[in-house]
Motif scaffolding. Structure first.
Motif, mmCIF file in Angstrom:
data_model
loop_
_atom_site.group_PDB
_atom_site.id
_atom_site.type_symbol
_atom_site.label_atom_id
_atom_site.label_comp_id
_atom_site.label_asym_id
_atom_site.label_seq_id
_atom_site.Cartn_x
_atom_site.Cartn_y
_atom_site.Cartn_z
ATOM 1 N N LEU A 12 -1.448 0.433 6.986
ATOM 2 C CA LEU A 12 -0.677 0.769 8.184
ATOM 3 C C LEU A 12 -0.488 -0.493 9.019
ATOM 4 C CD1 LEU A 12 0.566 2.808 10.202
ATOM 5 C CD2 LEU A 12 -1.769 3.147 11.092
ATOM 6 N N VAL A 13 0.741 -0.738 9.427
ATOM 7 C CA VAL A 13 1.041 -1.930 10.220
ATOM 8 C C VAL A 13 2.129 -1.584 11.227
ATOM 9 C CG1 VAL A 13 2.771 -2.780 8.587
ATOM 10 C CG2 VAL A 13 1.566 -4.404 10.072
ATOM 11 N N GLN A 14 2.130 -2.269 12.342
ATOM 12 C CA GLN A 14 3.170 -2.061 13.340
ATOM 13 C C GLN A 14 4.447 -2.788 12.931
ATOM 14 O OE1 GLN A 14 1.560 -3.271 17.144
ATOM 15 N NE2 GLN A 14 0.922 -1.169 17.593
ATOM 16 N N ALA A 15 5.552 -2.298 13.424
ATOM 17 C CA ALA A 15 6.831 -2.953 13.165
ATOM 18 C C ALA A 15 6.755 -4.416 13.598
ATOM 19 C CB ALA A 15 7.949 -2.236 13.907
ATOM 20 N N GLY A 16 7.305 -5.277 12.752
ATOM 21 C CA GLY A 16 7.251 -6.703 13.003
ATOM 22 C C GLY A 16 6.073 -7.396 12.345
ATOM 23 N N GLY A 17 5.146 -6.608 11.853
ATOM 24 C CA GLY A 17 3.959 -7.155 11.223
ATOM 25 C C GLY A 17 4.178 -7.526 9.766
ATOM 26 N N MET A 26 5.292 -9.331 2.519
ATOM 27 C CA MET A 26 6.252 -8.583 3.322
ATOM 28 C C MET A 26 6.090 -8.974 4.789
ATOM 29 S SD MET A 26 5.954 -4.844 1.507
ATOM 30 C CE MET A 26 4.284 -4.568 2.085
ATOM 31 N N ASN A 27 7.113 -9.573 5.344
ATOM 32 C CA ASN A 27 7.112 -9.989 6.751
ATOM 33 C C ASN A 27 8.169 -9.211 7.527
ATOM 34 O OD1 ASN A 27 5.161 -11.976 6.122
ATOM 35 N ND2 ASN A 27 6.756 -13.469 5.613
ATOM 36 N N SER A 28 8.051 -9.253 8.833
ATOM 37 C CA SER A 28 9.018 -8.585 9.716
ATOM 38 C C SER A 28 9.251 -7.142 9.269
ATOM 39 C CB SER A 28 10.339 -9.356 9.738
ATOM 40 O OG SER A 28 10.141 -10.691 10.149
ATOM 41 N N PRO A 36 10.113 0.150 10.272
ATOM 42 C CA PRO A 36 9.717 1.530 9.927
ATOM 43 C C PRO A 36 10.379 2.026 8.642
ATOM 44 C CG PRO A 36 10.063 1.355 12.273
ATOM 45 C CD PRO A 36 10.494 0.040 11.689
ATOM 46 N N GLU A 37 11.592 1.589 8.366
ATOM 47 C CA GLU A 37 12.283 2.037 7.152
ATOM 48 C C GLU A 37 11.702 1.417 5.881
ATOM 49 O OE1 GLU A 37 13.673 0.743 9.947
ATOM 50 O OE2 GLU A 37 15.417 -0.534 9.442
ATOM 51 N N ASP A 38 10.761 0.508 6.007
ATOM 52 C CA ASP A 38 10.062 -0.017 4.840
ATOM 53 C C ASP A 38 8.917 0.904 4.411
ATOM 54 O OD1 ASP A 38 10.397 -3.279 6.283
ATOM 55 O OD2 ASP A 38 11.569 -2.451 4.621
ATOM 56 N N THR A 39 8.638 1.918 5.205
ATOM 57 C CA THR A 39 7.578 2.864 4.865
ATOM 58 C C THR A 39 7.867 3.551 3.540
ATOM 59 O OG1 THR A 39 6.991 3.258 7.182
ATOM 60 C CG2 THR A 39 6.426 4.985 5.583
ATOM 61 N N ALA A 40 6.924 3.452 2.612
ATOM 62 C CA ALA A 40 7.113 4.013 1.270
ATOM 63 C C ALA A 40 5.838 3.788 0.463
ATOM 64 C CB ALA A 40 8.287 3.341 0.561
ATOM 65 N N THR A 66 0.845 2.089 -4.024
ATOM 66 C CA THR A 66 0.050 1.844 -2.817
ATOM 67 C C THR A 66 0.925 2.152 -1.605
ATOM 68 O OG1 THR A 66 -1.343 0.229 -1.655
ATOM 69 C CG2 THR A 66 0.633 -0.637 -2.722
ATOM 70 N N GLN A 67 0.356 2.867 -0.653
ATOM 71 C CA GLN A 67 1.122 3.328 0.500
ATOM 72 C C GLN A 67 1.277 2.214 1.533
ATOM 73 O OE1 GLN A 67 2.540 6.536 1.239
ATOM 74 N NE2 GLN A 67 3.449 5.372 2.938
ATOM 75 N N VAL A 68 2.483 2.038 1.993
ATOM 76 C CA VAL A 68 2.769 1.141 3.112
ATOM 77 C C VAL A 68 3.409 1.971 4.208
ATOM 78 C CG1 VAL A 68 4.168 -0.801 3.910
ATOM 79 C CG2 VAL A 68 3.019 -0.911 1.685
ATOM 80 N N THR A 69 2.799 1.945 5.384
ATOM 81 C CA THR A 69 3.318 2.690 6.519
ATOM 82 C C THR A 69 3.543 1.733 7.681
ATOM 83 O OG1 THR A 69 2.102 4.670 5.846
ATOM 84 C CG2 THR A 69 2.939 4.609 8.106
ATOM 85 N N VAL A 70 4.771 1.717 8.183
ATOM 86 C CA VAL A 70 5.138 0.834 9.293
ATOM 87 C C VAL A 70 5.451 1.709 10.494
ATOM 88 C CG1 VAL A 70 6.626 -1.029 10.076
ATOM 89 C CG2 VAL A 70 6.097 -0.791 7.633
ATOM 90 N N SER A 71 4.674 1.550 11.548
ATOM 91 C CA SER A 71 4.873 2.348 12.753
ATOM 92 C C SER A 71 5.800 1.620 13.726
ATOM 93 C CB SER A 71 3.537 2.632 13.418
ATOM 94 O OG SER A 71 2.927 1.418 13.829
ATOM 95 N N SER A 72 6.529 2.411 14.483
ATOM 96 C CA SER A 72 7.489 1.823 15.429
ATOM 97 C C SER A 72 6.863 1.592 16.792
ATOM 98 C CB SER A 72 8.707 2.730 15.567
ATOM 99 O OG SER A 72 8.294 4.015 15.971
#
Length: 114
Positions: A11-16, A82-84, A87-91, A108-114
């Motif tokens: 889990l990472v914040q947007a921009g991370g 994966m940089n920058s 949220p649409e990269d969540t998958a 492997t799950q990647v979740t990008v929070s807004s």
């Protein structure tokens, strides 16, 4: 048979940033294409990036300039930096090996929070 094991999601914040890694074992031949695909909920699996034995790369338009794929043929690994992140990269991200019948990792799950 080839086994692919991914790691590095989370889990990472947007921009991370996140770095995914995939290590291959079994009847693996380095001269085959490797890469990453992803599948978001209720969407089809899509190409993210691929890399040849010689290091030639191909990226989805949506990740160009933000993601970088690399491989180490001696270590039988393929990574995705994966940089920058958006949220649409969540998958769920899947490692892919094109040898033989083609092989996939477990994802492997990647979740990008807004």
């Amino acid at each position: 048979q080839v086994q692919l094991v991914e790691s590095g999601g989370g889990l990472v914040q947007a921009g991370g940033s996140l770095r995914l890694s995939c290590v291959a074992s079994g009847s693996f031949f380095s001269f085959n294409l490797m890469g990453w695909y992803r599948q978001a909920p209720e969407k089809q699996r899509e190409l993210v990036a691929t890399i040849t034995y010689g290091g030639s790369t191909n990226y989805a338009d949506s990740v160009k300039g933000r993601f970088t794929v690399s491989r180490d043929n001696a270590k039988k690994t393929v990574d995705l930096q994966m940089n920058s992140l958006k949220p649409e990269d969540t998958a769920v991200y899947y490692c892919y090996y094109a040898g033989g019948r083609g092989y996939w990792g477990q994802g492997t799950q990647v979740t990008v929070s807004s």
